[in-house]
Motif scaffolding. Structure first.
Motif, PDB file in Angstrom:
ATOM      1  N   GLU A 219     100.018  54.681  69.666  1.00 34.20           N
ATOM      2  CA  GLU A 219      98.565  54.654  69.967  1.00 34.20           C
ATOM      3  C   GLU A 219      97.682  54.090  68.942  1.00 34.20           C
ATOM      4  O   GLU A 219      96.581  53.478  69.432  1.00 34.20           O
ATOM      5  CB  GLU A 219      97.942  56.266  70.285  1.00 34.20           C
ATOM      6  CG  GLU A 219      98.486  56.807  71.432  1.00 34.20           C
ATOM      7  CD  GLU A 219      97.778  58.135  71.746  1.00 34.20           C
ATOM      8  OE1 GLU A 219      97.112  58.779  70.963  1.00 34.20           O
ATOM      9  OE2 GLU A 219      98.096  58.683  72.782  1.00 34.20           O
ATOM     10  N   ASN A 226      89.517  50.925  70.309  1.00 35.23           N
ATOM     11  CA  ASN A 226      89.127  51.863  71.165  1.00 35.23           C
ATOM     12  C   ASN A 226      87.594  50.992  71.479  1.00 35.23           C
ATOM     13  O   ASN A 226      87.179  50.398  70.852  1.00 35.23           O
ATOM     14  CB  ASN A 226      88.843  53.051  70.322  1.00 35.23           C
ATOM     15  CG  ASN A 226      90.037  53.745  70.032  1.00 35.23           C
ATOM     16  OD1 ASN A 226      91.056  53.739  70.815  1.00 35.23           O
ATOM     17  ND2 ASN A 226      90.100  54.585  68.823  1.00 35.23           N
ATOM     18  N   GLU A 227      86.880  51.708  72.451  1.00 33.96           N
ATOM     19  CA  GLU A 227      86.101  50.894  72.914  1.00 33.96           C
ATOM     20  C   GLU A 227      84.595  51.849  73.306  1.00 33.96           C
ATOM     21  O   GLU A 227      85.053  53.096  73.846  1.00 33.96           O
ATOM     22  CB  GLU A 227      86.178  50.301  74.314  1.00 33.96           C
ATOM     23  CG  GLU A 227      87.116  48.941  73.972  1.00 33.96           C
ATOM     24  CD  GLU A 227      87.509  48.298  75.238  1.00 33.96           C
ATOM     25  OE1 GLU A 227      88.124  47.315  75.151  1.00 33.96           O
ATOM     26  OE2 GLU A 227      86.925  48.914  76.665  1.00 33.96           O
ATOM     27  N   THR A 229      81.110  51.790  75.504  1.00 39.43           N
ATOM     28  CA  THR A 229      80.166  50.793  76.595  1.00 39.43           C
ATOM     29  C   THR A 229      78.821  51.602  76.613  1.00 39.43           C
ATOM     30  O   THR A 229      78.885  52.963  76.750  1.00 39.43           O
ATOM     31  CB  THR A 229      80.927  50.956  77.784  1.00 39.43           C
ATOM     32  OG1 THR A 229      82.282  50.319  77.494  1.00 39.43           O
ATOM     33  CG2 THR A 229      80.023  49.992  78.686  1.00 39.43           C
ATOM     34  N   CYS A 265      79.842  46.215  75.496  1.00 38.70           N
ATOM     35  CA  CYS A 265      80.926  46.801  75.140  1.00 38.70           C
ATOM     36  C   CYS A 265      81.620  46.482  73.768  1.00 38.70           C
ATOM     37  O   CYS A 265      81.553  45.191  73.505  1.00 38.70           O
ATOM     38  CB  CYS A 265      82.126  46.331  76.174  1.00 38.70           C
ATOM     39  SG  CYS A 265      83.785  46.965  76.139  1.00 38.70           S
ATOM     40  N   SER A 277      80.589  55.662  68.253  1.00 36.04           N
ATOM     41  CA  SER A 277      79.509  56.465  69.507  1.00 36.04           C
ATOM     42  C   SER A 277      78.158  57.071  68.699  1.00 36.04           C
ATOM     43  O   SER A 277      77.047  56.791  69.279  1.00 36.04           O
ATOM     44  CB  SER A 277      79.911  57.184  70.494  1.00 36.04           C
ATOM     45  OG  SER A 277      80.299  58.391  70.176  1.00 36.04           O
ATOM     46  N   THR A 295      79.505  55.651  76.967  1.00 33.16           N
ATOM     47  CA  THR A 295      80.748  56.233  77.409  1.00 33.16           C
ATOM     48  C   THR A 295      82.022  55.534  76.543  1.00 33.16           C
ATOM     49  O   THR A 295      81.612  54.593  75.634  1.00 33.16           O
ATOM     50  CB  THR A 295      81.290  55.837  78.676  1.00 33.16           C
ATOM     51  OG1 THR A 295      81.374  54.340  78.841  1.00 33.16           O
ATOM     52  CG2 THR A 295      80.241  56.249  79.938  1.00 33.16           C
ATOM     53  N   VAL A 296      83.064  56.337  76.201  1.00 28.13           N
ATOM     54  CA  VAL A 296      83.998  55.984  75.161  1.00 28.13           C
ATOM     55  C   VAL A 296      85.241  55.713  75.991  1.00 28.13           C
ATOM     56  O   VAL A 296      85.646  56.490  76.944  1.00 28.13           O
ATOM     57  CB  VAL A 296      84.103  57.047  74.180  1.00 28.13           C
ATOM     58  CG1 VAL A 296      82.849  57.084  73.059  1.00 28.13           C
ATOM     59  CG2 VAL A 296      84.527  58.511  74.685  1.00 28.13           C
ATOM     60  N   LYS A 297      86.064  54.925  75.561  1.00 29.80           N
ATOM     61  CA  LYS A 297      87.578  54.896  75.771  1.00 29.80           C
ATOM     62  C   LYS A 297      88.451  54.751  74.659  1.00 29.80           C
ATOM     63  O   LYS A 297      88.401  53.906  73.745  1.00 29.80           O
ATOM     64  CB  LYS A 297      87.535  53.405  76.699  1.00 29.80           C
ATOM     65  CG  LYS A 297      88.863  52.863  77.342  1.00 29.80           C
ATOM     66  CD  LYS A 297      89.095  51.802  77.873  1.00 29.80           C
ATOM     67  CE  LYS A 297      90.558  51.695  78.331  1.00 29.80           C
ATOM     68  NZ  LYS A 297      90.915  50.213  78.888  1.00 29.80           N
ATOM     69  N   LYS A 298      89.171  55.686  74.697  1.00 34.01           N
ATOM     70  CA  LYS A 298      90.145  55.846  73.782  1.00 34.01           C
ATOM     71  C   LYS A 298      91.344  55.304  74.147  1.00 34.01           C
ATOM     72  O   LYS A 298      91.980  55.302  75.259  1.00 34.01           O
ATOM     73  CB  LYS A 298      90.645  57.268  73.312  1.00 34.01           C
ATOM     74  CG  LYS A 298      89.360  57.807  72.364  1.00 34.01           C
ATOM     75  CD  LYS A 298      89.599  59.511  72.094  1.00 34.01           C
ATOM     76  CE  LYS A 298      90.878  59.340  71.031  1.00 34.01           C
ATOM     77  NZ  LYS A 298      90.660  58.840  69.840  1.00 34.01           N
ATOM     78  N   ASN A 300      95.490  55.254  74.855  1.00 33.46           N
ATOM     79  CA  ASN A 300      96.282  56.067  75.443  1.00 33.46           C
ATOM     80  C   ASN A 300      97.718  55.238  75.737  1.00 33.46           C
ATOM     81  O   ASN A 300      97.741  54.120  75.816  1.00 33.46           O
ATOM     82  CB  ASN A 300      95.779  56.890  76.624  1.00 33.46           C
ATOM     83  CG  ASN A 300      95.486  55.985  77.814  1.00 33.46           C
ATOM     84  OD1 ASN A 300      96.420  55.320  78.387  1.00 33.46           O
ATOM     85  ND2 ASN A 300      94.167  56.026  78.176  1.00 33.46           N
ATOM     86  N   ASP A 303      97.972  52.876  78.496  1.00 33.11           N
ATOM     87  CA  ASP A 303      97.529  51.423  78.479  1.00 33.11           C
ATOM     88  C   ASP A 303      98.570  50.632  77.613  1.00 33.11           C
ATOM     89  O   ASP A 303      98.568  49.578  77.747  1.00 33.11           O
ATOM     90  CB  ASP A 303      96.142  51.650  77.444  1.00 33.11           C
ATOM     91  CG  ASP A 303      94.892  52.040  78.361  1.00 33.11           C
ATOM     92  OD1 ASP A 303      94.952  52.027  79.520  1.00 33.11           O
ATOM     93  OD2 ASP A 303      94.227  52.769  77.784  1.00 33.11           O
TER      94      ASP A 303
END
Length: 333
Positions: A219, A226-227, A229, A265, A277, A295-298, A300, A303
């Protein structure tokens, strides 16, 4: 404990396993991941001596599986994807048969049969016919036969496939328990399962090893950043100006939507995406601009798996096919 050296398996012009090399240490649980047709079952069948290799070597605790098969196989307990059960027998009868095939006799045979029945939670169904058992009990019984003979390594091919959620949890708990006293290698299509149980993960695609590491390191190192948006009513240039000085932003894509709002993004190299964030929120709050969404995207494991399986990246090595279960007269298979 297990060493694969330049393992290759070809079927005519098709290469199922390609130059696979890796070392599995004792006392850990290894998850074996790969899409259908990647080579998992072929690799497991070769490791257990059920299938020959075109090239390469497999050593189990120093024993060559091809040159010293009897010694090497005594160190391995194996559950194929389809448990090799004889349906007209009871679990007790079946386990005695398997134990005798492994060289157990007399009091030692009875002791081990009773031990694996207790260990796998199949004691209560030990005198029922196997055809009348649930899928979960059949999987447990398949694991029980693998445990006979006190092998040092347990190899399980898709041990939770086709089970209901409760049965899956029970088999996971059993695998964790086995990991305390054995080296365990199991394949699965359930990424959360592998991530939860395993100490290390082996990923293969197209017959090649693409990753071999701990879930945490995979990871941490293998995914795109990490993102975060965000959505705002500030203009695109205003957004770029506001975010230009925010630290640890590694990429920025700003776009105006059909509704007139702007989305951005942001990629980051921070291990905790929530730190970015928080910085974005404080930047907008200090500017007086309205932040309508954040919003956050970690990263994983899913992915990572998709990225490596679909791409050409390679970080390590493995591969596979299928094997038939043995049959006895009248077993109904």
């Amino acid at each position: 404990m297990i060493e694969l050296s330049h393992l290759t398996k070809r079927y005519g012009n098709h290469t199922a396993v390609s130059d696979l090399s890796l070392t599995v240490d004792s006392g850990q649980i290894y998850g074996f991941l790969g899409p259908n047709g990647a080579g998992k079952s072929t690799t497991m069948n070769i490791m257990t001596g059920c299938l020959s290799a075109t090239e390469g070597a497999v050593r189990i605790d120093g024993c060559d599986i091809f040159r010293e098969p009897d010694r090497a196989k005594r160190l391995i307990g194996y559950l194929p994807e389809q448990p090799p059960l004889y349906l007209n027998e009871t679990p007790e009868e079946y386990l005695r048969f398997v134990g005798e095939a492994k060289g157990l006799r007399g009091a030692e045979l009875e002791r081990q049969v009773e031990e694996v029945l207790q260990q796998t939670g199949t004691r209560e169904v030990a005198r029922r016919r196997i055809f009348a058992l649930s899928k979960g009990y059949k999987q447990r019984l398949g694991i029980a036969q693998a445990l006979l003979g006190n092998p040092r390594v347990i190899i399980l091919d898709e041990p939770t496939v086709g089970l209901d959620p409760i049965q899956i949890i029970e088999i996971r708990d059993l695998i964790r328990e086995l990991g305390r006293t054995h080296t365990v290698i199991f394949s699965s299509h359930i990424l959360s399962e592998v991530q939860t149980i395993c100490d290390r993960i082996i990923m293969i695609a197209h017959g090649k090893l693409v990753a071999f590491d701990t879930p945490e390191n995979l990871e941490k190192h293998l995914l795109a950043p990490n993102e975060v948006t965000l959505t705002t009513d500030a203009g695109p240039d205003e957004v770029r100006a506001l975010l230009r000085d925010v630290e640890h932003v590694t990429s920025m894509a700003v776009e105006e939507t059909e509704t007139g709002l702007v989305t951005a993004c942001l990629g980051t190299d921070l291990p905790d995406v929530f730190d970015l964030s928080r910085a974005v929120f404080e930047t907008f709050a200090g500017s007086g601009k309205v932040l309508l969404g954040l919003t956050v995207k970690k990263a994983n494991l899913e992915d990572i798996f998709l990225e490596l399986a679909e791409g050409d990246d390679t970080l390590s090595a493995p591969s596979g096919s299928e094997a038939e279960s043995p049959k006895r007269e009248g077993d109904g298979l």
